[in-house]
Design a protein around this motif. Structure first.
Motif, PDB file in Angstrom:
ATOM      1  N   CYS A  27      -3.279   1.195  17.965  1.00 44.73           N
ATOM      2  CA  CYS A  27      -3.948   1.180  19.201  1.00 44.73           C
ATOM      3  C   CYS A  27      -5.673   0.549  19.133  1.00 44.73           C
ATOM      4  CB  CYS A  27      -4.264   2.502  19.862  1.00 44.73           C
ATOM      5  SG  CYS A  27      -5.220   2.544  21.483  1.00 44.73           S
ATOM      6  N   PHE A  29      -8.029   0.741  21.081  1.00 41.12           N
ATOM      7  CA  PHE A  29      -8.998   1.607  21.707  1.00 41.12           C
ATOM      8  C   PHE A  29      -9.432   2.704  20.842  1.00 41.12           C
ATOM      9  CE2 PHE A  29      -6.385  -0.772  24.846  1.00 41.12           C
ATOM     10  CZ  PHE A  29      -7.452  -1.118  25.443  1.00 41.12           C
ATOM     11  N   CYS A  30      -8.202   3.370  20.188  1.00 44.12           N
ATOM     12  CA  CYS A  30      -8.504   4.654  19.570  1.00 44.12           C
ATOM     13  C   CYS A  30      -8.436   4.268  17.949  1.00 44.12           C
ATOM     14  CB  CYS A  30      -7.742   5.989  19.839  1.00 44.12           C
ATOM     15  SG  CYS A  30      -5.878   5.754  19.612  1.00 44.12           S
ATOM     16  N   THR A  35       0.299   3.504  17.905  1.00 41.06           N
ATOM     17  CA  THR A  35       0.298   4.399  18.919  1.00 41.06           C
ATOM     18  C   THR A  35       0.265   3.783  20.338  1.00 41.06           C
ATOM     19  OG1 THR A  35      -2.002   4.750  18.781  1.00 41.06           O
ATOM     20  CG2 THR A  35      -0.635   6.361  17.901  1.00 41.06           C
ATOM     21  N   CYS A  49      -1.095   4.538  25.631  1.00 43.52           N
ATOM     22  CA  CYS A  49      -1.471   4.976  24.403  1.00 43.52           C
ATOM     23  C   CYS A  49      -0.829   6.476  24.105  1.00 43.52           C
ATOM     24  CB  CYS A  49      -2.967   4.936  23.564  1.00 43.52           C
ATOM     25  SG  CYS A  49      -3.034   5.690  21.999  1.00 43.52           S
ATOM     26  N   CYS A  54      -6.645   9.924  23.289  1.00 44.79           N
ATOM     27  CA  CYS A  54      -6.723   8.473  23.917  1.00 44.79           C
ATOM     28  C   CYS A  54      -6.304   8.252  25.055  1.00 44.79           C
ATOM     29  CB  CYS A  54      -6.079   7.470  23.044  1.00 44.79           C
ATOM     30  SG  CYS A  54      -6.393   5.659  23.472  1.00 44.79           S
TER      31      CYS A  54
HETATM   32 ZN   LIG Z   1      -4.980   4.816  21.594  1.00 38.88          ZN
END
Ligand SMILES: [Zn+2]
Length: 267
Positions: A27, A29-30, A35, A49, A54
């Motif tokens: 991911c 983002f996180c 994920t 996600c 997240c």
């Molecule tokens: Zn994430």
């Protein structure tokens, strides 16, 4: 996580996932392993996600037809020979302390100082940048991979220029290669064997083609990616490469010194 829908969409589009694909990946983002699910089937782009902490999710309806989707999401067919014009924002590594610290902490210093890797600092995106060299012309580049130096920068790894040519670090005399998670790990192993970074994605055709020249191939993803390691090993075997081995690891290869890597692979 704090990114709004539009910003998330931009990041997901930047991953250059082709149409009609369902994929699980790390991911952006996180930063958790495997994920993020992205779905580009049915003229949409959807992402979600699975990590509980997240909130990345969204869906973007393809407005028109497959031509639109192709034009929007499909990466351009770039020739591996297309020269990448190095942006003015790429400065020498010595110009930034965080960048220098990163390459020290992640065992890239040796690869950089011996010239096995070209590493720069992108002042615009605040990233350590690993340059991808042209196959024949050693002083030309076809792309670059930038690692964010701050947790507020998305995605963690960013591809500049050609996205089809893998980041590789090693020596011409190597007969063995190892598939690793990221550019830093490729640098960390490069005195002993050649590292090929997959950067959280699946194996690409260009990776497989490149790996054909080696007598022995290891898959050395970090300890959270064991299933993925076996999947990749199987994929390489069905591609016709026989001498493929999953290397069980206690940690990411970028946290090991050259001496430790030598022991791991030749010991
Ligand atoms: Zn994430």
């Amino acid at each position: 996580m704090g990114l709004n829908y539009k910003q998330q969409l931009e990041v997901v589009q930047g991953l250059s996932i082709p149409p009609d694909t369902t994929i699980r990946m790390d991911c952006p983002f996180c930063h958790n392993k495997n994920t993020l699910s992205v779905d580009t089937t049915s003229n949409n782009i959807g992402w979600y996600c699975f990590h509980t902490a997240c909130s990345a999710k969204g869906k973007h309806q393809g407005e028109k037809d497959m031509n639109y989707v192709n034009a929007t999401f499909k990466q351009k067919e770039e020739s591996p020979d297309t020269e990448f014009i190095v942006p003015d924002s790429f400065k020498i590594l010595d110009s930034n302390d965080k960048a220098k610290k990163y390459i020290h902490k992640n065992n890239c210093w040796e690869a950089w100082s011996w010239g096995r890797a070209d590493i720069k600092y992108d002042v615009k995106q605040d990233r350590v940048v690993f340059m991808i060299r042209h196959k024949q012309k050693a002083h030309e580049f076809v792309g670059a991979v930038g690692r964010a130096l701050s947790s507020a920068t998305y995605p963690k790894w960013y591809m500049y220029g050609n996205k089809d040519v893998p980041f590789i670090c090693g020596l011409h005399e190597h007969n063995e290669a190892v598939i690793v998670e990221d550019c830093a790990s490729a640098c960390a192993v490069s005195n002993i064997l050649t590292g090929v970074a997959i950067l959280g994605t699946s194996l690409k055709q260009s990776h497989k083609q490149y790996l054909k020249q080696y007598d022995k191939i290891y898959v050395g993803l970090d300890r959270d990616a064991t299933k993925k390691s076996y999947d990749i090993a199987n994929e390489l075997k069905s591609y016709g490469l026989q001498n493929v081995h999953v290397k069980p690891l206690t940690d990411d290869l970028k946290y090991f010194s050259t001496e430790e890597i030598k022991e791991m692979f030749n010991g």
